[in-house]
Design a protein around this motif. Structure first.
Motif, PDB file in Angstrom:
ATOM      1  N   LEU A 185       0.693  -1.007  -0.672  1.00 54.90           N
ATOM      2  CA  LEU A 185      -0.353   0.311   0.127  1.00 54.90           C
ATOM      3  C   LEU A 185       1.330   0.809   0.169  1.00 54.90           C
ATOM      4  N   ASP A 186       0.934   1.901  -1.209  1.00 48.98           N
ATOM      5  CA  ASP A 186       2.025   3.083  -1.612  1.00 48.98           C
ATOM      6  C   ASP A 186       1.071   4.264  -1.409  1.00 48.98           C
ATOM      7  N   PRO A 187       1.792   4.872  -0.797  1.00 46.94           N
ATOM      8  CA  PRO A 187       0.968   6.913  -0.415  1.00 46.94           C
ATOM      9  C   PRO A 187      -0.131   7.110  -1.386  1.00 46.94           C
ATOM     10  N   ALA A 188       0.369   6.661  -3.013  1.00 52.97           N
ATOM     11  CA  ALA A 188      -0.532   6.928  -4.015  1.00 52.97           C
ATOM     12  C   ALA A 188      -2.204   6.120  -3.628  1.00 52.97           C
ATOM     13  N   SER A 189      -1.712   4.874  -3.462  1.00 56.50           N
ATOM     14  CA  SER A 189      -3.456   3.833  -2.890  1.00 56.50           C
ATOM     15  C   SER A 189      -4.057   4.662  -1.503  1.00 56.50           C
ATOM     16  N   LEU A 190      -2.351   4.612  -1.063  1.00 56.27           N
ATOM     17  CA  LEU A 190      -3.398   5.276   0.294  1.00 56.27           C
ATOM     18  C   LEU A 190      -4.343   5.802   0.434  1.00 56.27           C
ATOM     19  N   ASP A 191      -4.220   6.916  -0.533  1.00 52.11           N
ATOM     20  CA  ASP A 191      -4.377   8.829  -0.936  1.00 52.11           C
ATOM     21  C   ASP A 191      -5.782   8.404  -1.029  1.00 52.11           C
ATOM     22  N   ARG A 192      -5.617   7.236  -2.170  1.00 50.44           N
ATOM     23  CA  ARG A 192      -6.872   6.891  -3.439  1.00 50.44           C
ATOM     24  C   ARG A 192      -8.147   6.370  -1.695  1.00 50.44           C
ATOM     25  N   LEU A 193      -7.291   5.334  -1.028  1.00 48.68           N
ATOM     26  CA  LEU A 193      -8.532   4.917  -0.367  1.00 48.68           C
ATOM     27  C   LEU A 193      -9.012   5.178   0.751  1.00 48.68           C
ATOM     28  N   ARG A 194      -8.346   6.742   0.846  1.00 39.41           N
ATOM     29  CA  ARG A 194      -9.124   7.944   2.120  1.00 39.41           C
ATOM     30  C   ARG A 194     -10.152   8.708   1.307  1.00 39.41           C
ATOM     31  N   GLY A 195      -9.500   8.829   0.075  1.00 35.76           N
ATOM     32  CA  GLY A 195     -11.014   9.790  -0.625  1.00 35.76           C
ATOM     33  C   GLY A 195     -11.917   8.594  -0.957  1.00 35.76           C
ATOM     34  N   LEU A 196     -11.882   7.427  -0.808  1.00 30.85           N
ATOM     35  CA  LEU A 196     -13.363   6.301  -1.034  1.00 30.85           C
ATOM     36  C   LEU A 196     -13.437   5.856   0.721  1.00 30.85           C
ATOM     37  N   VAL A 197     -13.230   5.931   1.551  1.00 25.02           N
ATOM     38  CA  VAL A 197     -13.724   5.049   2.355  1.00 25.02           C
ATOM     39  C   VAL A 197     -13.537   6.115   3.816  1.00 25.02           C
ATOM     40  N   THR A 198     -13.529   5.068   4.910  1.00 27.35           N
ATOM     41  CA  THR A 198     -13.024   6.440   6.364  1.00 27.35           C
ATOM     42  C   THR A 198     -12.197   5.316   6.417  1.00 27.35           C
ATOM     43  N   LEU A 199     -10.893   5.630   6.842  1.00 26.36           N
ATOM     44  CA  LEU A 199     -10.015   4.455   7.306  1.00 26.36           C
ATOM     45  C   LEU A 199     -10.133   3.872   8.504  1.00 26.36           C
TER      46      LEU A 199
END
Length: 324
Positions: A10-24
């Motif tokens: 889970l690289d930073p770009a993927s984590l940023d995408r996740l944060r834009g989609l769901v509450t982590l």
């Protein structure tokens, strides 16, 4: 998943995408019995798993009453998702298709190298250190050679696709796939023994299931022509280890083994020092920058879930599935 897996995949770009989609939820959990993990599970509608994931036991599922989906950022889910997950109606997705890409690329490379007899040529060249003008070492070639693909799995299908541009005859054995579908893939459907008899290179892509353990046994190996190469990037136990070792020690066959049974081989295995055997440490799957593909595939599925759309790569109930 394990914290190490999370850091790798889970690289930073993927984590940023996740944060834009769901509450982590905070943190990465590989022990689901801790208070922090139980608090996260109590709120979780979706769980993203990966290598090192703990088993989602009935007790874990009971602690996650809102859970509706699991997205696995790797290949097989059999190690950590029991049938109870599907029985509860939880949707499951896997990045197995993404992980199939580098495995198939590795397979293509070693199949072509096997046809050119690169291992034998390199060993002979190293030993002799000199060649007369026009002289060649171990002869080989890929023009009109026959490659047998064992199983039209995700990886097997990708291998067939990658082999298509080359001047090869491609055979496929998979009793669970309609012969017409195999032909549409660009290969010829054959039985297991015919696959062995006709193949210059036999490449194994069968998932390890109870019915496939030891599938490539002494009888199948004996049908391979002298000098044929066995490639295994699936699971070591699909091939009878003792029978394969005997054939390789005799020198009759060659092999490229990215997986073995056991894995790794014991230090005293005769295969370590055989010039007709290339052993690699399970490197065909996703590694290095290829891990981004797994992350992207997983986040794509999270995006579909968040939008209320079905998964692109759903995983069937293990009792109704022939995948690993």
């Amino acid at each position: 998943m394990s914290p190490a897996s999370a850091a790798r995949v889970l690289d930073p770009a993927s984590l940023d995408r996740l944060r834009g989609l769901v509450t982590l939820a905070d943190g990465v959990h590989d022990d689901l019995s801790t208070p922090a993990a139980r608090a996260a599970l109590a709120r979780a509608e979706l769980v993203v798993t990966g290598w090192g994931a703990p088993v989602l036991t009935p007790e874990v599922l009971a602690a996650a009453p809102r859970l509706r989906a699991v997205v696995h950022a790797a290949g097989s889910v059999r190690h950590h998702l029991p049938p109870a997950v599907w029985d509860r109606g939880v949707a499951v997705s896997s990045a197995a298709a993404a992980n199939a890409v580098p495995v198939a690329e590795f397979t293509l490379a070693v199949v072509l190298l096997a046809g050119k007899r690169v291992l034998a040529s390199a060993a002979e060249y190293r030993a002799r250190r000199v060649l007369a003008a026009g002289e060649v070492c171990a002869s080989g070639g890929n023009h009109g050679a026959t490659v047998g693909v064992l199983s039209a799995s995700l990886v097997g299908r990708r291998v067939v696709e990658l082999l298509r541009p080359h001047d090869l005859t491609v055979l496929v054995h998979d009793p669970h796939v309609d012969p017409g579908e195999v032909r549409r893939l660009g290969a010829e459907p054959v039985g297991l023994l015919e696959l062995a008899e006709r193949s210059d290179v036999l490449t194994v892509h069968t998932p390890l299931l109870p019915e496939t353990r030891g599938l490539v046994d002494a009888g199948v190996l004996a049908r391979l022509r002298d000098g044929a190469t066995v490639v295994n990037t699936a699971r070591g136990a699909v091939i009878d280890a003792a029978a394969l070792t005997a054939e390789l020690v005799s020198g009759r066959l060659h092999a490229v083994l990215d997986v073995t049974d056991p894995e790794p081989l014991p230090p005293d295995s005769p295969l370590w020092d055989r010039p007709n055997v290339l052993l690699t440490p399970h490197v065909a799957g996703s590694a290095g920058n290829e891990l981004r593909r797994l992350a992207e595939a997983a986040v794509d599925e999270v995006e579909r879930f968040a939008a209320g759309r079905p998964f692109r790569h759903p995983v069937a109930h293990p009792e109704r599935s022939r995948t690993a």
